[in-house]
Scaffold this active site. Structure first.
Site, PDB file in Angstrom:
ATOM      1  CB  SER A  56      26.385  42.726 -21.162  1.00  0.00           C
ATOM      2  OG  SER A  56      26.508  41.928 -20.028  1.00  0.00           O
ATOM      3  CB  SER A  88      29.089  46.037  -9.610  1.00  0.00           C
ATOM      4  OG  SER A  88      27.854  46.017 -10.290  1.00  0.00           O
ATOM      5  CG  ASP A 100      27.962  36.797 -15.564  1.00  0.00           C
ATOM      6  OD1 ASP A 100      27.699  36.982 -14.359  1.00  0.00           O
ATOM      7  OD2 ASP A 100      27.695  37.623 -16.447  1.00  0.00           O
TER       8      ASP A 100
HETATM    9  C1  S3P Z   1      26.439  42.589 -16.169  1.00  0.00           C
HETATM   10  C2  S3P Z   1      27.365  42.730 -15.153  1.00  0.00           C
HETATM   11  C3  S3P Z   1      27.691  41.655 -14.211  1.00  0.00           C
HETATM   12  C4  S3P Z   1      27.212  40.306 -14.689  1.00  0.00           C
HETATM   13  C5  S3P Z   1      25.808  40.348 -15.242  1.00  0.00           C
HETATM   14  C6  S3P Z   1      25.725  41.316 -16.404  1.00  0.00           C
HETATM   15  C7  S3P Z   1      26.174  43.729 -17.051  1.00  0.00           C
HETATM   16  O1  S3P Z   1      27.085  41.932 -12.968  1.00  0.00           O
HETATM   17  O2  S3P Z   1      27.278  39.366 -13.643  1.00  0.00           O
HETATM   18  O3  S3P Z   1      25.418  39.064 -15.708  1.00  0.00           O
HETATM   19  O4  S3P Z   1      25.586  43.523 -18.135  1.00  0.00           O
HETATM   20  O5  S3P Z   1      26.566  44.855 -16.707  1.00  0.00           O
HETATM   21  P1  S3P Z   1      27.828  42.865 -11.882  1.00  0.00           P
HETATM   22  O6  S3P Z   1      28.197  44.081 -12.601  1.00  0.00           O
HETATM   23  O7  S3P Z   1      26.847  43.105 -10.815  1.00  0.00           O
HETATM   24  O8  S3P Z   1      29.001  42.066 -11.435  1.00  0.00           O
END
Ligand code: S3P
Length: 747
Positions: free
Chosen positions: A334, A479, A627
């Protein structure tokens, strides 16, 4: 049909094959098909009597004819394998003969000229003429060099025209496949454009460069000191001059078009050198290098596919083992994505360290390179981003391909909605199934114009030139991707943009925006930005990814006698749900050496094996461990008693349906795992071995690798190639720490 050369066909594909022109290509075609038993009889014809005699002696053909008319009489397929300019005369002669129902085909390197000439001499393009071009050759020539395996695993392009008879096309297709070739169909014009760019232009440049240097006075000097670069670049100037002279005359228009485009770019490079414009040079060189690496990989994968006859990368995990030592898992995915996005939009040069060199984060780099940002690296985790400012992105040359990366697509859609140019965002098969309405709908409410495929799936077509207005958005789901998308759009939208989340999600965007000097207000569950500020380049140190560390936290917990230290792991409180859940289950995890690096908290995690207990996972921890559930399910399978997860329907729309895919795999291994609409119920117990499928989901592949530590027999995990999206060195680190998993056939 790829084994054709070893095994003769049960049924010949054609009765009589006639090959006109017994050089390397024609000879190899005849010899290979004869050896494969694809024709009842192979007849050859060549103007040169010596070649005719050799062809019979070498077993290239069954017999040779003395004239063209005799060669064509009674033929089912006639292959025209003469030099490209001789083809015109040959076609004129063929038009005088009665060819009956024979199928004509050819091997010319340009197709437009062949089709034009055939149309002229036959009065119309014959329906039984299938133009073709095998992309294969050798520095040797003549029938003496003919090799039945010459076309094996080489591309052959067939360029049927609208009136080509389908049965004729199928027959020619089948002949090439019998030689082990990889056959593709293409338009005539498209073929000539593609070949002009990928083959003809490079040959012209190589011939031209060598001649230009050789004619200079100091040529001896130049050639004496010409090192690897000159040698490599000009290797193809050793090709057959007559053949290439023919090709340029035959494919004149397409070559001129690509040559003019290249001359324009070359002038640009000249100007950059003249003006001392290092930025421009660095841009061209870094983009070119990335493109070259990219297609080397594509080509490598292609070769792999050919060898293995499938693209299934299988992990084989042997039972047992324990973990020890100290490891550092790769950088946070991320944070890596965001470092490129914000670094690109900043003023000045951002240096990134610890960057994740996984395919997802590389897709983000490529997208920004496509939009004109100069990005150096990654090299051992270091990336240098030459920011272009909030308004400096340029229109990309084509669709932005984001591979498997949902984060790239969702975050990019926010900032692209506000650009003055249109963009199209595409992805691989998994990403193409993932829901995008969660970003498209609120962005439209801000004034964005976004089209999706059916049911809000990618590709996304984002129309540029819209004025966005700030708004307040209550997110229906927790999210971070949606939140980040809207905050990025908010950097451009008139007034203020605020987002309220139903539960805390990862806050890397908010933290990093502040790190770049952009004000973000956070009150409770609401984050706000307003447009009109700028981002200032900074230094970013990416901590190790807790989502990758999670596999080892579970592994060391479940494998008896383990003690492992995971170094420099990001422990941002919006990401530590996995530690909290494991501790609730009784895991022994200690946070040591806690510190803050570039606005993100990090620690070394010491984990020792422990007896885990099943628990009801508190729902408020779900977004904080979103995750990590696949590997937490493995922990649950090793725990005493029942573990229940609720409120996690999001798992059904990740890289795979993680509830179903994990339940299927665990059941195969003999674990009682019952999927529910929004979670799973797992009863801990013994784990057996078996075949499970990762469905192209990196985290599923790694979770089942971890399960092997407690399995009673090997686990074979299919479809693991995408582990490279987030954890490219997983197998090496797993082995180092004590997990017995390796690529099948490569242990
Ligand atoms: C992420 C947010 C999460 C996660 C993804 C990375 C991010 O998804 O599952 O692997 O970097 O903002 P969601 O925000 O859709 O839950």
């Amino acid at each position: 049909m790829s084994q054709a050369l070893e095994r003769r066909l049960d049924q010949p594909i054609v009765g009589r094959l006639t090959v006109i022109g017994l050089g390397l290509i024609g000879g190899s075609f005849a010899k290979g098909l004869r050896a494969a038993g694809a024709c009842r009889e192979v007849v050859g014809f060549d103007l040169d009597a010596g070649s005719r005699q050799l062809a019979v002696e070498l077993g290239v053909v069954d017999r040779c004819a003395e004239s063209l008319a005799e060669a064509c009489r009674g033929a089912d397929v006639i292959q025209l394998a003469v030099p490209i300019l001789a083809m015109e005369r040959l076609l004129t002669e063929l038009a005088q003969l009665d060819l009956g129902e024979a199928i004509l085909t050819d091997v010319g390197s340009a197709k437009g000229n062949v089709v034009r000439k055939a149309t002229e001499v036959f009065g119309a393009m014959p329906a039984r003429f299938v133009p073709g071009h095998p992309i294969a050759g050798s520095e040797q020539s003549g029938v003496i060099a003919a090799k039945g395996s010459l076309f094996r695993r080489h591309k052959v392009i067939l360029t049927p025209v609208p009136n080509t008879a389908p049965d004729a096309l199928d027959r020619i297709d089948a002949l090439w496949r019998a030689l082990g070739a990889d056959v593709e169909h293409m338009d005539v014009e498209h073929h000539d454009e593609v070949l002009a760019a990928t083959s003809h232009l490079p040959h012209l440049l190589a011939f031209g460069l060598v001649d230009s240097l050789a004619r200079r006075h100091e040529n001896l000097e130049i050639f004496r000191y010409a090192a690897g670069g000159f040698r490599d670049f000009t290797r193809i100037a050793g090709s057959d001059p007559v053949m290439w002279h023919d090709i340029f005359l035959a494919n004149r228009e397409a070559v001129l078009r690509i040559l003019d485009a290249f001359r324009h770019d070359l002038d640009g490079l000249r100007a950059a050198v003249d003006e001392g414009d290092g930025h421009q040079l660095l841009g061209v060189f870094t983009r070119a290098r990335a493109a070259r690496e990219h297609f080397s990989k594509i080509l490598a994968r292609r070769a792999y596919v050919d060898v293995m006859h499938s693209n299934d990368l299988i992990f084989l995990a042997s039972p047992g083992g324990s973990l020890s030592g100290q490891i550092r898992v790769p950088g946070d995915k991320s944070i890596s994505h965001r470092s490129i996005m914000l670094g690109s939009l900043a003023e000045g040069v951002t240096e990134v360290e610890g960057f994740l060199e996984g395919e997802d984060a590389l897709a983000t780099i490529q997208a920004f390179r496509d939009m004109g940002v100069v990005i150096e690296g990654p090299h051992q985790g270091r990336v240098t981003v030459h920011g272009v400012g909030l308004h400096g992105l340029q229109p990309p040359p084509g669709p932005l391909y984001l591979g498997n990366s949902g984060t790239s697509m969702r975050l990019l859609s926010g900032l692209l909605a506000a650009q003055p140019f249109d963009t199209t965002l595409t992805g691989d098969a998994s990403l193409s199934k993932r829901p995008m309405n969660r970003v498209a709908k609120p962005l439209r409410a801000m004034g964005a114009v976004i089209e999706t495929a059916s049911e809000g799936r990618p590709p996304l077509v984002i129309r540029g030139g819209q004025r966005l207005s700030g708004m307040h958005y209550e997110m229906p789901m927790a999210s971070a991707q949606v939140k980040s998308c809207l905050l990025l759009a908010g950097l451009y939208a008139a007034g203020e943009t605020s987002v309220t989340e139903p539960a805390p999600t990862r806050d890397h965007t908010e933290r990093m925006l502040r790190g770049f000097g952009y004000p973000v207000a956070v009150e409770g569950r609401t984050a706000r930005v307003e447009s009109g500020h700028t981002l200032t380049a900074c230094h970013i140190e990416v901590p190790a990814d807790i989502s990758s560390a999670a596999f080892f936290l579970v592994a060391a917990s479940i494998a008896e006698g383990s003690e492992l230290v995971l170094q420099h792991v990001g422990i941002n409180p919006t990401r530590t749900g996995v530690i909290d859940i494991l501790k609730l289950m009784g895991a022994d995890i200690q946070l040591e050496n806690q510190r803050e690096v570039g606005g993100e908290p990090v620690a070394d995690l010491r984990v020792r094996s422990a007896r885990l207990q099943g628990i009801d996972i508190p729902e408020d921890l779900v977004p904080l461990a979103i995750d990590e559930f696949p590997v937490l399910f493995v922990a649950a399978a090793c725990a005493e008693g029942r573990t229940i997860l609720r409120g996690a329907e999001e798992l059904r729309v990740k890289e795979s349906d993680r509830i179903q895919v994990m339940a299927d795999g665990l059941q195969t291994l003999g674990v009682k795992a019952e999927p529910t609409a929004d979670g799973i119920i797992i009863d801990g117990g013994p784990i057996g071995g078996g075949e499970v499928w990762a469905h192209g989901d990196h985290r599923i592949a790694m979770s089942f690798s971890v399960a092997s530590l407690r399995a009673s027999a090997p686990i074979r995990i299919h479809d693991c190639a995408n582990v490279a999206t987030s954890f490219p060195n997983f197998l090496a680190l797993a082995k180092q720490a004590g997990i017995r998993v390796s690529e099948e056939g490569n242990s």
